[in-house]
Design an enzyme around this catalytic site. Structure first.
Site, PDB file in Angstrom:
ATOM      1  N   LYS A  22     -39.819 -38.161 -23.511  1.00  0.00           N
ATOM      2  CA  LYS A  22     -40.271 -36.757 -23.620  1.00  0.00           C
ATOM      3  C   LYS A  22     -39.360 -35.984 -24.572  1.00  0.00           C
ATOM      4  O   LYS A  22     -39.832 -35.299 -25.469  1.00  0.00           O
ATOM      5  CB  LYS A  22     -40.246 -36.096 -22.237  1.00  0.00           C
ATOM      6  CG  LYS A  22     -40.297 -34.581 -22.282  1.00  0.00           C
ATOM      7  CD  LYS A  22     -40.324 -33.950 -20.916  1.00  0.00           C
ATOM      8  CE  LYS A  22     -38.979 -33.659 -20.290  1.00  0.00           C
ATOM      9  NZ  LYS A  22     -38.292 -32.452 -20.800  1.00  0.00           N
ATOM     10  N   ASN A  23     -38.057 -36.114 -24.355  1.00  0.00           N
ATOM     11  CA  ASN A  23     -37.132 -35.257 -25.105  1.00  0.00           C
ATOM     12  C   ASN A  23     -36.917 -35.726 -26.544  1.00  0.00           C
ATOM     13  O   ASN A  23     -36.311 -35.005 -27.343  1.00  0.00           O
ATOM     14  CB  ASN A  23     -35.801 -35.124 -24.360  1.00  0.00           C
ATOM     15  CG  ASN A  23     -35.960 -34.271 -23.114  1.00  0.00           C
ATOM     16  OD1 ASN A  23     -36.990 -33.591 -22.956  1.00  0.00           O
ATOM     17  ND2 ASN A  23     -34.986 -34.299 -22.221  1.00  0.00           N
ATOM     18  N   CYS A 116     -34.006 -20.205 -17.106  1.00  0.00           N
ATOM     19  CA  CYS A 116     -34.918 -21.005 -16.290  1.00  0.00           C
ATOM     20  C   CYS A 116     -34.157 -21.408 -15.036  1.00  0.00           C
ATOM     21  O   CYS A 116     -32.985 -21.074 -14.870  1.00  0.00           O
ATOM     22  CB  CYS A 116     -35.450 -22.200 -17.052  1.00  0.00           C
ATOM     23  SG  CYS A 116     -34.307 -23.538 -17.194  1.00  0.00           S
ATOM     24  N   ARG A 121     -29.141 -20.748 -19.918  1.00  0.00           N
ATOM     25  CA  ARG A 121     -29.592 -21.460 -21.113  1.00  0.00           C
ATOM     26  C   ARG A 121     -29.725 -20.575 -22.360  1.00  0.00           C
ATOM     27  O   ARG A 121     -30.828 -20.331 -22.857  1.00  0.00           O
ATOM     28  CB  ARG A 121     -30.893 -22.209 -20.819  1.00  0.00           C
ATOM     29  CG  ARG A 121     -30.735 -23.208 -19.682  1.00  0.00           C
ATOM     30  CD  ARG A 121     -31.943 -24.067 -19.483  1.00  0.00           C
ATOM     31  NE  ARG A 121     -32.060 -25.119 -20.479  1.00  0.00           N
ATOM     32  CZ  ARG A 121     -33.062 -25.996 -20.502  1.00  0.00           C
ATOM     33  NH1 ARG A 121     -34.012 -25.931 -19.605  1.00  0.00           N
ATOM     34  NH2 ARG A 121     -33.117 -26.929 -21.419  1.00  0.00           N
ATOM     35  N   ASP A 308     -29.559 -34.912 -16.616  1.00  0.00           N
ATOM     36  CA  ASP A 308     -30.957 -35.145 -16.219  1.00  0.00           C
ATOM     37  C   ASP A 308     -31.099 -36.257 -15.176  1.00  0.00           C
ATOM     38  O   ASP A 308     -32.209 -36.532 -14.711  1.00  0.00           O
ATOM     39  CB  ASP A 308     -31.822 -35.464 -17.450  1.00  0.00           C
ATOM     40  CG  ASP A 308     -32.014 -34.236 -18.333  1.00  0.00           C
ATOM     41  OD1 ASP A 308     -31.761 -33.119 -17.853  1.00  0.00           O
ATOM     42  OD2 ASP A 308     -32.402 -34.399 -19.499  1.00  0.00           O
ATOM     43  N   ARG A 400     -44.565 -32.464 -15.824  1.00  0.00           N
ATOM     44  CA  ARG A 400     -43.956 -32.074 -17.101  1.00  0.00           C
ATOM     45  C   ARG A 400     -43.236 -33.244 -17.752  1.00  0.00           C
ATOM     46  O   ARG A 400     -43.094 -33.279 -18.975  1.00  0.00           O
ATOM     47  CB  ARG A 400     -42.924 -30.956 -16.885  1.00  0.00           C
ATOM     48  CG  ARG A 400     -43.531 -29.651 -16.463  1.00  0.00           C
ATOM     49  CD  ARG A 400     -42.501 -28.582 -16.481  1.00  0.00           C
ATOM     50  NE  ARG A 400     -41.891 -28.500 -17.815  1.00  0.00           N
ATOM     51  CZ  ARG A 400     -40.955 -27.646 -18.166  1.00  0.00           C
ATOM     52  NH1 ARG A 400     -40.511 -26.791 -17.270  1.00  0.00           N
ATOM     53  NH2 ARG A 400     -40.456 -27.635 -19.372  1.00  0.00           N
TER      54      ARG A 400
HETATM   55  N1  EPU Z   1     -25.965 -23.995 -24.646  1.00  0.00           N
HETATM   56  C1  EPU Z   1     -25.341 -22.870 -25.094  1.00  0.00           C
HETATM   57  N2  EPU Z   1     -25.824 -22.275 -26.217  1.00  0.00           N
HETATM   58  C2  EPU Z   1     -26.893 -22.754 -26.912  1.00  0.00           C
HETATM   59  C3  EPU Z   1     -27.517 -23.932 -26.444  1.00  0.00           C
HETATM   60  C4  EPU Z   1     -27.021 -24.532 -25.315  1.00  0.00           C
HETATM   61  O1  EPU Z   1     -24.372 -22.400 -24.508  1.00  0.00           O
HETATM   62  O2  EPU Z   1     -27.275 -22.159 -27.927  1.00  0.00           O
HETATM   63  C5  EPU Z   1     -25.450 -24.645 -23.442  1.00  0.00           C
HETATM   64  C6  EPU Z   1     -26.526 -24.798 -22.342  1.00  0.00           C
HETATM   65  O3  EPU Z   1     -26.680 -23.618 -21.589  1.00  0.00           O
HETATM   66  C7  EPU Z   1     -25.986 -25.962 -21.553  1.00  0.00           C
HETATM   67  C8  EPU Z   1     -25.372 -26.849 -22.646  1.00  0.00           C
HETATM   68  O4  EPU Z   1     -25.126 -25.980 -23.755  1.00  0.00           O
HETATM   69  O5  EPU Z   1     -24.971 -25.523 -20.697  1.00  0.00           O
HETATM   70  C9  EPU Z   1     -26.234 -27.994 -23.100  1.00  0.00           C
HETATM   71  O6  EPU Z   1     -27.559 -27.545 -23.373  1.00  0.00           O
HETATM   72  P1  EPU Z   1     -28.463 -28.188 -24.509  1.00  0.00           P
HETATM   73  O7  EPU Z   1     -28.679 -27.171 -25.573  1.00  0.00           O
HETATM   74  O8  EPU Z   1     -27.931 -29.502 -24.915  1.00  0.00           O
HETATM   75  O9  EPU Z   1     -29.844 -28.368 -23.742  1.00  0.00           O
HETATM   76  P2  EPU Z   1     -31.251 -28.344 -24.423  1.00  0.00           P
HETATM   77  O10 EPU Z   1     -31.146 -28.900 -25.767  1.00  0.00           O
HETATM   78  O11 EPU Z   1     -31.869 -26.981 -24.259  1.00  0.00           O
HETATM   79  C10 EPU Z   1     -32.000 -30.727 -23.706  1.00  0.00           C
HETATM   80  C11 EPU Z   1     -33.068 -31.326 -22.840  1.00  0.00           C
HETATM   81  C12 EPU Z   1     -32.765 -31.057 -21.377  1.00  0.00           C
HETATM   82  C13 EPU Z   1     -31.391 -31.645 -21.043  1.00  0.00           C
HETATM   83  C14 EPU Z   1     -30.334 -31.058 -21.990  1.00  0.00           C
HETATM   84  C15 EPU Z   1     -28.968 -31.650 -21.798  1.00  0.00           C
HETATM   85  C16 EPU Z   1     -35.024 -31.229 -24.253  1.00  0.00           C
HETATM   86  C17 EPU Z   1     -36.384 -30.685 -24.486  1.00  0.00           C
HETATM   87  N3  EPU Z   1     -34.361 -30.764 -23.198  1.00  0.00           N
HETATM   88  O12 EPU Z   1     -32.055 -29.327 -23.474  1.00  0.00           O
HETATM   89  O13 EPU Z   1     -33.749 -31.761 -20.629  1.00  0.00           O
HETATM   90  O14 EPU Z   1     -31.042 -31.349 -19.722  1.00  0.00           O
HETATM   91  O15 EPU Z   1     -30.733 -31.280 -23.363  1.00  0.00           O
HETATM   92  O16 EPU Z   1     -28.996 -33.018 -21.984  1.00  0.00           O
HETATM   93  O17 EPU Z   1     -34.568 -32.085 -24.980  1.00  0.00           O
HETATM   94  C18 EPU Z   1     -35.142 -32.210 -18.814  1.00  0.00           C
HETATM   95  O18 EPU Z   1     -35.692 -33.089 -19.515  1.00  0.00           O
HETATM   96  O19 EPU Z   1     -35.347 -32.101 -17.583  1.00  0.00           O
HETATM   97  C19 EPU Z   1     -34.220 -31.288 -19.442  1.00  0.00           C
HETATM   98  C20 EPU Z   1     -33.859 -30.131 -18.889  1.00  0.00           C
END
Ligand code: EPU
Length: 421
Positions: A22-23, A116, A121, A308, A400
């Protein structure tokens, strides 16, 4: 709304096929916005999230066909640069259209996703990254409006308070592939999903090196072409969930179509717990004794223990022979599932970012509420391991991210079915 009913405590056997990631699919689908040529992508899971991304791509002017896990995406008559609130607020992954829209059209108006259930986030790292490439930003009515006549390569540091960011790395990489000159992303996310995205971009003609590591170097090109037959990597979180299912139910499940090299940390932790995972001829087997040991873990960005899988691992530890501590370093508030697990007889106490788990002899079925995708998966594992009937309300969370979950579980002999609420 559907609920998932589970008659637990039954031994499982048979084989289960892991779907495409998915990701990895979500940013790869967004990457097709970087070209007007057709893109054909295989092994895309049919999930609520990928269907939401299809809706978003259509709203941005793409024509999309989706059959048998293959996506064909072509350019429509008119491209739009506006990603609507309803599509971004239902799925944060939608935010990764920002980079490609900006790179291809010179402007992007994308709804800010908001928080969320797993935490606040923020998107500050995404915005910092594209600003470094020369975009100007304006925030109005909940939308981010990014503009750039010409993006220029830059040295970008993407580390944040919680480590690297997966989707910020995706956004900046997708913006940089069409920027003028060289971009270096430091503290880039090393997740296999980012490597998969980079590999697809390279097939489209992008010049990228270092993907899969913390320093990605991108040399901008003028245009990208389409791709024929790109295949998405297997979903490591789905695979990990089935491995943990086999362990927690002590069932001889055979898991196929997975890539164990993406799950080294899970195998290492399970080995310490006394659970062995082996692979031969593409078939993964999990061996669990009568009892397994408690092993503490901390979640980190890849290659650390994935956030995850934290909730599903808590289910396993709730049946371990002793006390373990599970610490969440990526999303400090991702613990809503604890209260639901305790309703099933688990003994878990939250202290800040730690879940302190006292293993119990057995779990008992109960009506529980799903709160997010991975928390719901943990409740499914608990329900299958528990004695008696479990009802998981709000099962749409599972849809999802787990393709055909109820059918795959039924194929393993589990008694699971959907009922209308
Ligand atoms: N963060 C910041 N600032 C930003 C972006 C992120 O502080 O601008 C923080 C977040 O709040 C968190 C950490 O950095 O504490 C890591 O977040 P990340 O940005 O890596 O998460 P994401 O890219 O939004 C993806 C996956 C998530 C998974 C995370 C971590 C997708 C679509 N989503 O989210 O997947 O938990 O990486 O590995 O790729 C899931 O599949 O259930 C899911 C939530």
């Amino acid at each position: 709304m559907d609920k998932l009913v589970i008659e637990g405590g039954k031994p499982l056997k048979g084989e289960v096929l892991v779907s495409g990631s998915k990701n990895a699919s979500l940013p790869i689908m967004a990457a097709t916005l970087l070209t007007d040529e057709p893109c054909v992508i295989h092994n895309v899971p049919r999930l609520r999230d990928t269907l939401t991304m299809i809706k978003l791509l259509k709203s941005l002017g793409k024509v999309v066909e989706f059959e048998n896990n293959t996506l064909k995406i072509t350019a429509g008559k008119k491209a739009s640069y506006i990603a609507d609130y309803h599509l971004v607020s239902t799925m944060r992954g939608s935010f990764c259209v920002l980079g490609p829209l900006l790179a291809k059209l010179g402007k992007a108006k994308v709804s800010l996703p908001g928080g969320c259930v797993i935490g606040v986030r923020p998107v500050d790292l995404h915005l910092k990254g594209i600003t470094r490439l020369g975009a100007t930003l304006d925030i109005d009515s909940g939308y981010i409006f990014a503009k750039a006549k010409k993006l220029r390569g830059a040295h970008v540091y993407l580390g944040g308070g919680f480590g690297s960011s997966v989707l910020a790395t995706a956004n900046v990489m997708m913006a940089a592939v069409l920027a003028e000159g060289e971009t270096i992303i430091e503290a880039a996310a090393c997740e296999p999903e980012i490597e998969d995205l980079a590999n697809m971009l390279v097939l489209m003609g992008a010049k990228i090196k270092g993907q899969g590591g913390p320093r990605i170097v991108i040399n901008g090109v003028h245009r990208l072409k389409g791709v024929n037959n790109y295949r998405i990597i297997p979903d490591r979180i789905e695979a990990g969930t089935y491995i943990l299912l086999a362990a927690v139910t002590r069932s001889p499940i055979l898991i196929k179509n997975a890539d164990l090299s993406h799950l080294i940390v899970l195998l290492d932790i399970l080995e310490q717990a006394g659970i062995t995972v082996t692979e031969k001829d593409g078939v993964i087997r999990v061996k669990t004794g009568k009892i397994f040991k408690p092993v503490s873990v901390t979640t980190y960005p890849y290659p650390g223990f994935p956030t995850d899988l934290q909730a599903q691992y808590l289910t396993l530890m709730s049946l371990a022979d002793g006390v373990s501590v599970v610490t969440e370093r990526v999303y400090p508030d991702r613990f809503i599932h604890i209260a639901e697990m305790n309703r099933m007889g688990a003994n878990i106490r939250r202290e800040g970012t730690n879940a302190i788990v006292q293993g119990v002899k057995e779990l008992r079925g109960a009506p529980v509420m799903a709160s997010d995708l991975r928390a719901s998966a943990a409740l499914v594992l608990a329900g299958l391991a528990a004695r008696g009937r479990t009802e998981i309300h709000r099962m749409y969370h599972l849809d999802r991210g787990y393709e055909n979950l109820d059918e795959k579980l039924a194929g393993l002999g589990a008694v699971v079915y959907r009922e209308k609420e």
